[in-house]
Design a protein around this motif. Structure first.
Motif, mmCIF file in Angstrom:
data_model
loop_
_atom_site.group_PDB
_atom_site.id
_atom_site.type_symbol
_atom_site.label_atom_id
_atom_site.label_comp_id
_atom_site.label_asym_id
_atom_site.label_seq_id
_atom_site.Cartn_x
_atom_site.Cartn_y
_atom_site.Cartn_z
ATOM 1 N N ASP A 62 47.433 65.468 32.110
ATOM 2 C CA ASP A 62 46.326 65.919 31.488
ATOM 3 C C ASP A 62 46.513 65.381 30.026
ATOM 4 O OD1 ASP A 62 45.280 68.336 29.592
ATOM 5 O OD2 ASP A 62 45.034 69.192 31.422
ATOM 6 N N ILE B 179 35.561 67.027 29.505
ATOM 7 C CA ILE B 179 37.002 67.569 30.173
ATOM 8 C C ILE B 179 37.257 68.888 29.406
ATOM 9 C CG2 ILE B 179 39.276 67.245 30.255
ATOM 10 C CD1 ILE B 179 38.754 64.235 30.694
ATOM 11 N N GLY B 180 37.599 70.017 30.425
ATOM 12 C CA GLY B 180 37.998 71.387 29.669
ATOM 13 C C GLY B 180 36.798 72.297 29.262
ATOM 14 N N ASP C 272 44.994 60.029 33.948
ATOM 15 C CA ASP C 272 44.060 60.835 34.894
ATOM 16 C C ASP C 272 44.831 62.355 35.756
ATOM 17 O OD1 ASP C 272 41.016 60.250 36.209
ATOM 18 O OD2 ASP C 272 42.040 61.590 37.301
ATOM 19 N N ILE C 273 44.148 63.078 36.006
ATOM 20 C CA ILE C 273 45.022 64.259 36.777
ATOM 21 C C ILE C 273 45.146 63.944 38.230
ATOM 22 C CG2 ILE C 273 43.947 65.884 35.323
ATOM 23 C CD1 ILE C 273 42.123 66.803 37.603
ATOM 24 N N GLN D 227 49.623 59.488 35.473
ATOM 25 C CA GLN D 227 49.009 61.086 35.929
ATOM 26 C C GLN D 227 49.341 62.262 34.951
ATOM 27 O OE1 GLN D 227 50.680 62.969 39.298
ATOM 28 N NE2 GLN D 227 49.213 64.209 39.690
ATOM 29 N N ASP E 231 48.675 67.143 27.615
ATOM 30 C CA ASP E 231 50.308 66.910 27.720
ATOM 31 C C ASP E 231 50.750 66.061 26.684
ATOM 32 O OD1 ASP E 231 50.132 68.752 29.947
ATOM 33 O OD2 ASP E 231 49.931 67.016 31.461
ATOM 34 N N THR F 199 42.892 69.336 41.350
ATOM 35 C CA THR F 199 43.588 67.988 41.665
ATOM 36 C C THR F 199 43.773 67.496 43.017
ATOM 37 O OG1 THR F 199 44.871 68.399 39.441
ATOM 38 C CG2 THR F 199 45.778 66.827 41.047
#
Length: 211
Positions: free
Chosen positions: A98, A121-122, A78-79, A96, A101, A4
């Motif tokens: 994830d 992503i991830g 976005d992170i 902001q 979340d 981040t």
């Protein structure tokens, strides 16, 4: 340095390099993400109905801001706090966080965008799409950028470098146009279409969730 923090630095204009497992490196393409939407962006992501939209990995908000300017209910996520700040400055609603979340209006979004390779992503595209499945309304759609035919699914272990500082390794996947149908099927989506504009491709996936 955290991933981040590295992304914050990159969006603030500090040189940030993506380090690949084979030793190659390349600058992170933040300059392109900070430009207004180009013709390919319009053809692949913005030439669509005015449906409520989640822009996942929105960066500085070029897509989210363009949709918001049209009056489309849009939320970018976005992170990077710096990316979110820039997205808001463009007029987008952005938070902001994830994607795994808490997200507002779970199960009620019409569409999710995964531009710029954000299907990676991830490092687990099926897990990511299953999460998005839960966020969308029945019959909701995902528009995800994919790589060319023949790539399949590749998961890489990457790092970012800012100055002399390195981030921990993180996982990122690349999904080719030849593989997105199988990935989508595992996550509860049908492959509706693959669009091409210039050298870029985007798959349109439709949720199989019943109303």
């Amino acid at each position: 340095m955290s991933t981040t923090d590295a992304m914050d630095a990159a969006f603030a204009g500090i040189g940030c390099w993506l380090l690949q497992p084979d030793g190659r490196s390349k600058p992170l393409a933040v300059d392109r993400w900070q430009q207004p939407p180009d013709l390919d962006d319009h053809e692949l992501f913005l030439n669509t109905d005015d449906e409520s939209t989640l822009d996942i990995g929105c960066g500085p908000g070029r897509l989210a801001a363009a949709l918001t300017a049209r009056g489309v209910p849009t939320l970018g996520i976005d992170i990077s706090s710096e990316a979110v700040r820039q997205a808001r400055r463009r007029g987008a609603r952005a938070i902001q966080g994830d994607i795994f979340d808490g997200i507002a209006n779970i199960g009620r979004w019409d569409r999710a965008l995964l531009a710029d390779g954000n299907i990676g992503i991830g490092g687990d595209p099926v897990k990511l799409l299953r999460r998005i499945y839960d966020l969308l309304r029945p019959g909701g759609r995902v528009v995800t950028e994919v790589a060319r035919h023949g790539v399949g699914v590749v998961t890489e272990h990457l790092r970012l470098q800012v100055g002399r500082e390195l981030t921990p390794t993180f996982h990122w996947s690349i999904v080719g146009a030849d593989a997105i149908g199988n990935v989508a099927d595992q996550a509860g989506f049908d492959l509706e279409d693959i669009r091409t504009s210039g050298s870029r491709h985007a798959a349109v996936l439709t949720s199989r969730r019943a109303a």
